[in-house]
Design a protein around this motif. Structure first.
Motif, PDB file in Angstrom:
ATOM      1  N   VAL A   1       0.835  -1.269   0.218  1.00  0.00           N
ATOM      2  CA  VAL A   1      -0.048   0.030   0.028  1.00  0.00           C
ATOM      3  C   VAL A   1       0.901   1.307  -0.006  1.00  0.00           C
ATOM      4  CG1 VAL A   1      -1.806   1.243   1.046  1.00  0.00           C
ATOM      5  CG2 VAL A   1      -1.669  -1.291   1.241  1.00  0.00           C
ATOM      6  N   VAL A   2       0.622   2.291  -0.755  1.00  0.00           N
ATOM      7  CA  VAL A   2       1.243   3.516  -0.951  1.00  0.00           C
ATOM      8  C   VAL A   2       0.292   4.765  -0.522  1.00  0.00           C
ATOM      9  CG1 VAL A   2       3.038   2.730  -2.335  1.00  0.00           C
ATOM     10  CG2 VAL A   2       1.209   3.861  -3.362  1.00  0.00           C
ATOM     11  N   TRP A   3       1.034   5.798   0.013  1.00  0.00           N
ATOM     12  CA  TRP A   3       0.294   6.982   0.053  1.00  0.00           C
ATOM     13  C   TRP A   3       1.048   7.891  -0.674  1.00  0.00           C
ATOM     14  CZ3 TRP A   3      -3.828   9.247   1.964  1.00  0.00           C
ATOM     15  CH2 TRP A   3      -3.872  10.737   2.121  1.00  0.00           C
ATOM     16  N   LYS A   4       0.084   8.327  -1.730  1.00  0.00           N
ATOM     17  CA  LYS A   4       1.053   9.364  -2.873  1.00  0.00           C
ATOM     18  C   LYS A   4       0.360  10.666  -2.881  1.00  0.00           C
ATOM     19  CE  LYS A   4       1.654   7.364  -7.009  1.00  0.00           C
ATOM     20  NZ  LYS A   4       1.401   6.712  -8.318  1.00  0.00           N
ATOM     21  N   SER A   5       1.352  11.471  -2.970  1.00  0.00           N
ATOM     22  CA  SER A   5       0.934  12.981  -3.102  1.00  0.00           C
ATOM     23  C   SER A   5       1.481  13.758  -4.399  1.00  0.00           C
ATOM     24  CB  SER A   5       1.438  13.788  -1.937  1.00  0.00           C
ATOM     25  OG  SER A   5       0.879  15.135  -1.979  1.00  0.00           O
ATOM     26  N   SER A   6       0.618  14.456  -5.031  1.00  0.00           N
ATOM     27  CA  SER A   6       0.886  14.882  -6.274  1.00  0.00           C
ATOM     28  C   SER A   6       1.808  14.027  -7.439  1.00  0.00           C
ATOM     29  CB  SER A   6       1.951  16.006  -6.153  1.00  0.00           C
ATOM     30  OG  SER A   6       1.116  17.088  -5.347  1.00  0.00           O
TER      31      SER A   6
ATOM     32  N   LYS B   1       3.172  14.696   3.725  1.00  0.00           N
ATOM     33  CA  LYS B   1       2.172  15.322   2.901  1.00  0.00           C
ATOM     34  C   LYS B   1       0.803  14.916   3.454  1.00  0.00           C
ATOM     35  CE  LYS B   1       4.877  16.497   0.058  1.00  0.00           C
ATOM     36  NZ  LYS B   1       5.665  18.133  -0.166  1.00  0.00           N
ATOM     37  N   LEU B   2      -0.131  15.825   3.724  1.00  0.00           N
ATOM     38  CA  LEU B   2      -1.048  15.743   4.352  1.00  0.00           C
ATOM     39  C   LEU B   2      -2.280  15.478   3.309  1.00  0.00           C
ATOM     40  CD1 LEU B   2      -1.416  18.353   7.222  1.00  0.00           C
ATOM     41  CD2 LEU B   2      -0.828  15.737   7.463  1.00  0.00           C
ATOM     42  N   ALA B   3      -2.094  15.885   2.143  1.00  0.00           N
ATOM     43  CA  ALA B   3      -3.111  15.671   0.885  1.00  0.00           C
ATOM     44  C   ALA B   3      -2.536  14.579   0.133  1.00  0.00           C
ATOM     45  CB  ALA B   3      -3.249  17.237   0.306  1.00  0.00           C
ATOM     46  N   GLY B   4      -3.464  13.517  -0.054  1.00  0.00           N
ATOM     47  CA  GLY B   4      -2.883  12.656  -0.982  1.00  0.00           C
ATOM     48  C   GLY B   4      -3.940  11.535  -1.033  1.00  0.00           C
ATOM     49  N   GLU B   5      -3.331  10.490  -1.812  1.00  0.00           N
ATOM     50  CA  GLU B   5      -4.323   9.394  -2.172  1.00  0.00           C
ATOM     51  C   GLU B   5      -3.787   7.939  -1.766  1.00  0.00           C
ATOM     52  OE1 GLU B   5      -5.273  11.100  -5.682  1.00  0.00           O
ATOM     53  OE2 GLU B   5      -3.232  10.234  -7.008  1.00  0.00           O
ATOM     54  N   GLY B   6      -4.455   6.956  -1.651  1.00  0.00           N
ATOM     55  CA  GLY B   6      -3.759   5.720  -1.719  1.00  0.00           C
ATOM     56  C   GLY B   6      -3.792   4.683  -3.082  1.00  0.00           C
ATOM     57  N   GLU B   7      -2.963   3.796  -2.932  1.00  0.00           N
ATOM     58  CA  GLU B   7      -2.685   2.907  -3.957  1.00  0.00           C
ATOM     59  C   GLU B   7      -2.308   1.377  -3.506  1.00  0.00           C
ATOM     60  OE1 GLU B   7      -1.243   3.247  -7.831  1.00  0.00           O
ATOM     61  OE2 GLU B   7      -1.601   5.580  -7.784  1.00  0.00           O
ATOM     62  N   CYS B   8      -2.732   0.557  -4.015  1.00  0.00           N
ATOM     63  CA  CYS B   8      -2.276  -0.903  -3.504  1.00  0.00           C
ATOM     64  C   CYS B   8      -2.135  -1.772  -4.733  1.00  0.00           C
ATOM     65  CB  CYS B   8      -2.980  -1.297  -2.448  1.00  0.00           C
ATOM     66  SG  CYS B   8      -4.617  -1.758  -2.971  1.00  0.00           S
ATOM     67  N   LEU B   9      -1.578  -3.061  -4.561  1.00  0.00           N
ATOM     68  CA  LEU B   9      -1.891  -4.063  -5.477  1.00  0.00           C
ATOM     69  C   LEU B   9      -2.664  -5.215  -4.890  1.00  0.00           C
ATOM     70  CD1 LEU B   9       2.044  -4.703  -6.641  1.00  0.00           C
ATOM     71  CD2 LEU B   9       0.203  -3.679  -7.818  1.00  0.00           C
ATOM     72  N   PHE B  10      -3.229  -6.026  -5.715  1.00  0.00           N
ATOM     73  CA  PHE B  10      -4.007  -7.178  -5.522  1.00  0.00           C
ATOM     74  C   PHE B  10      -2.833  -8.257  -5.364  1.00  0.00           C
ATOM     75  CE2 PHE B  10      -7.564  -4.750  -6.636  1.00  0.00           C
ATOM     76  CZ  PHE B  10      -8.402  -5.016  -5.777  1.00  0.00           C
ATOM     77  N   ASP B  11      -3.242  -9.405  -4.770  1.00  0.00           N
ATOM     78  CA  ASP B  11      -2.297 -10.491  -4.856  1.00  0.00           C
ATOM     79  C   ASP B  11      -2.332 -10.983  -6.131  1.00  0.00           C
ATOM     80  OD1 ASP B  11      -1.062 -10.584  -2.457  1.00  0.00           O
ATOM     81  OD2 ASP B  11      -1.970 -12.283  -1.609  1.00  0.00           O
ATOM     82  N   THR B  12      -3.194 -10.753  -6.997  1.00  0.00           N
ATOM     83  CA  THR B  12      -3.316 -11.319  -8.434  1.00  0.00           C
ATOM     84  C   THR B  12      -2.434 -10.238  -9.456  1.00  0.00           C
ATOM     85  OG1 THR B  12      -5.226 -10.029  -8.937  1.00  0.00           O
ATOM     86  CG2 THR B  12      -5.574 -12.139  -8.267  1.00  0.00           C
ATOM     87  N   GLY B  13      -1.755  -9.310  -8.856  1.00  0.00           N
ATOM     88  CA  GLY B  13      -0.960  -8.834  -9.615  1.00  0.00           C
ATOM     89  C   GLY B  13      -1.115  -7.418 -10.219  1.00  0.00           C
ATOM     90  N   GLY B  14      -2.359  -7.014 -10.218  1.00  0.00           N
ATOM     91  CA  GLY B  14      -2.943  -5.902 -10.701  1.00  0.00           C
ATOM     92  C   GLY B  14      -3.211  -4.634  -9.763  1.00  0.00           C
ATOM     93  N   PRO B  15      -2.981  -3.518 -10.136  1.00  0.00           N
ATOM     94  CA  PRO B  15      -2.988  -2.519  -9.042  1.00  0.00           C
ATOM     95  C   PRO B  15      -4.202  -1.738  -8.834  1.00  0.00           C
ATOM     96  CG  PRO B  15      -2.046  -1.545 -11.325  1.00  0.00           C
ATOM     97  CD  PRO B  15      -2.208  -3.162 -11.521  1.00  0.00           C
ATOM     98  N   ALA B  16      -4.547  -1.292  -7.946  1.00  0.00           N
ATOM     99  CA  ALA B  16      -5.952  -0.398  -7.687  1.00  0.00           C
ATOM    100  C   ALA B  16      -5.910   0.714  -7.110  1.00  0.00           C
ATOM    101  CB  ALA B  16      -6.672  -1.268  -6.805  1.00  0.00           C
ATOM    102  N   ILE B  17      -6.745   1.603  -7.390  1.00  0.00           N
ATOM    103  CA  ILE B  17      -6.582   3.008  -6.403  1.00  0.00           C
ATOM    104  C   ILE B  17      -7.709   2.552  -5.522  1.00  0.00           C
ATOM    105  CG2 ILE B  17      -8.113   5.267  -6.830  1.00  0.00           C
ATOM    106  CD1 ILE B  17      -6.861   5.335  -9.606  1.00  0.00           C
ATOM    107  N   ILE B  18      -7.025   3.491  -4.221  1.00  0.00           N
ATOM    108  CA  ILE B  18      -7.970   3.250  -3.183  1.00  0.00           C
ATOM    109  C   ILE B  18      -8.830   4.677  -3.013  1.00  0.00           C
ATOM    110  CG2 ILE B  18      -8.136   2.852  -0.431  1.00  0.00           C
ATOM    111  CD1 ILE B  18      -5.347   1.852  -0.860  1.00  0.00           C
TER     112      ILE B  18
END
Lengths: 120, 256
Positions: A40-45, A69-86
């Protein structure tokens, strides 16, 4: 003159003490999505501000990690290899949240509970 | 009565067909932020992803939903702009496939790369899993072979019409009608998805066509949003509220 010096030393010490008490803003993720998630990652800009490497199994939480960075968005990977936006929605303790991004309250300890529908 | 029921059933089937037709996705966002506007798709993050698994996911990538087989050419228009760092890189990939679910390790790609002054190199690469005995979710377990390369010039903030021709195990890249690189693939099996990726630069794509000879088998002009974005929902709460909501949560956390 000496008195002023002592007062200054105390003032600086008090200032530093208050500064040390500021723990910063910490995030953790709570996976209640019924699927295992990874990295899981917390991304900003567009750039990564904090990451939680490894698998976050269903019904598990990550450790707290500080974010700068207080403003951000989350992303992660599924165990099946594809990424997803949270996609984040506001609960208590968050200043605001739009479609995918959120602004976390300064110096708050926030939990981001992943519990919504997973689109595969 | 039976007739009415039949009409209702037919109407429902018709409506659901129309709805699913409107929701047709041609592409899946794998990483980066891809926005469809002004009749083209643009990657607006520029900063690369840092997953460090397969090459596509390490770049900002848009991958076709569909697998292609027996095609002879891929046509598209590209524009690079707003480089944030060097090297700026763009991949136009084909033969993208996985041995298991979405672990898209195998790919061929024409890679164009450069720096502040512009793009100065084009290469044909082949990437796949390095050690196939390791689990799919192993970081850094890829190889990238450069099959051919040439010096090359392309400017930022300018649109280029491009075409990839594939015949047997030969692949060639044409830019503005001029052949800029030819290379030999290790196999003549280039079945798989196609993808567009970028790193350290923004990238706009338009007029994508996959052809078998003169016949167009796939086309997207990005007149509408055809990108599928996989999403999970999450709520942001104060940690104290999360624990009140789920008393077992703290216990689980302590075990980690």
């Amino acid at each position: 003159m000496k008195k002023i010096g002592v007062i200054l030393i105390f003032a600086i010490a008090a200032f530093l003490f208050v500064g040390c008490g500021d723990d910063g803003t910490a995030l953790r993720w709570d996976n209640q999505s019924n699927v295992d998630l990874k990295d899981v990652v917390w991304k900003s800009s567009g750039s990564v501000n904090q990451e939680w490497t490894g698998t976050v199994a269903d019904e598990r939480q990550t450790d707290y990690k500080l974010i700068t960075k207080l403003a951000g968005e989350g992303e992660c990977l599924f165990d099946t290899g594809g990424p997803a936006i949270i996609s984040l929605s506001p609960g208590e303790g968050v200043v605001s949240a739009s479609t995918n991004s959120a602004i976390i309250e300064k110096d708050a300890d926030a939990t981001l509970i992943i519990d919504g529908a997973v689109t595969k | 009565m039976k007739k009415n029921k039949l009409i209702v059933a037919v109407l429902i089937i018709l409506m659901s067909t129309l709805v699913s037709a409107n929701e047709k996705h041609n592409w899946q966002r794998f990483s980066g932020k891809w926005v469809v506007e002004n009749s083209r798709v643009t990657e607006t993050n520029a900063w690369p992803a840092t997953w460090n698994y397969y090459e596509l996911i390490n770049n900002n990538s848009l991958v076709s939903i569909q697998d292609f087989t027996g095609y002879s050419s891929i046509e598209f228009t590209i524009e690079l702009f707003d480089r944030v760092k060097s090297p700026a890189e763009v991949l136009i990939s084909f033969g993208v496939r996985s041995e298991y679910k979405n672990w898209l390790y195998h790919m061929y790609a024409f890679k164009i790369s450069g720096g502040f002054w512009g793009i100065n190199k084009v290469s044909l690469i082949h990437s796949d899993m390095k050690d196939k005995s390791l689990p799919y979710a192993t970081k850094g377990n890829i190889f990238i072979d450069e099959l051919a390369s040439e010096k090359f010039c392309m400017k930022y903030k300018r649109k280029y019409d491009c075409r990839i021709d594939i015949s047997g195990n030969e692949a060639a890249l044409f830019i503005e009608g001029e052949k800029v690189l030819t290379g030999t693939l290790p196999s003549d099996n280039y079945k798989g998805r196609i993808a567009f990726s970028s790193k350290n630069t923004k990238l706009a794509i338009d007029n994508v066509r996959v052809k078998k000879g003169d016949k167009i088998v796939f086309e997207d002009n990005f007149d509408k949003d055809s990108i599928y974005v996989r999403t999970v929902q999450a709520r942001v709460v104060r940690s104290s509220d999360a624990e009140a909501e789920d008393p077992a949560a703290e216990e689980v956390n302590n075990k980690n």
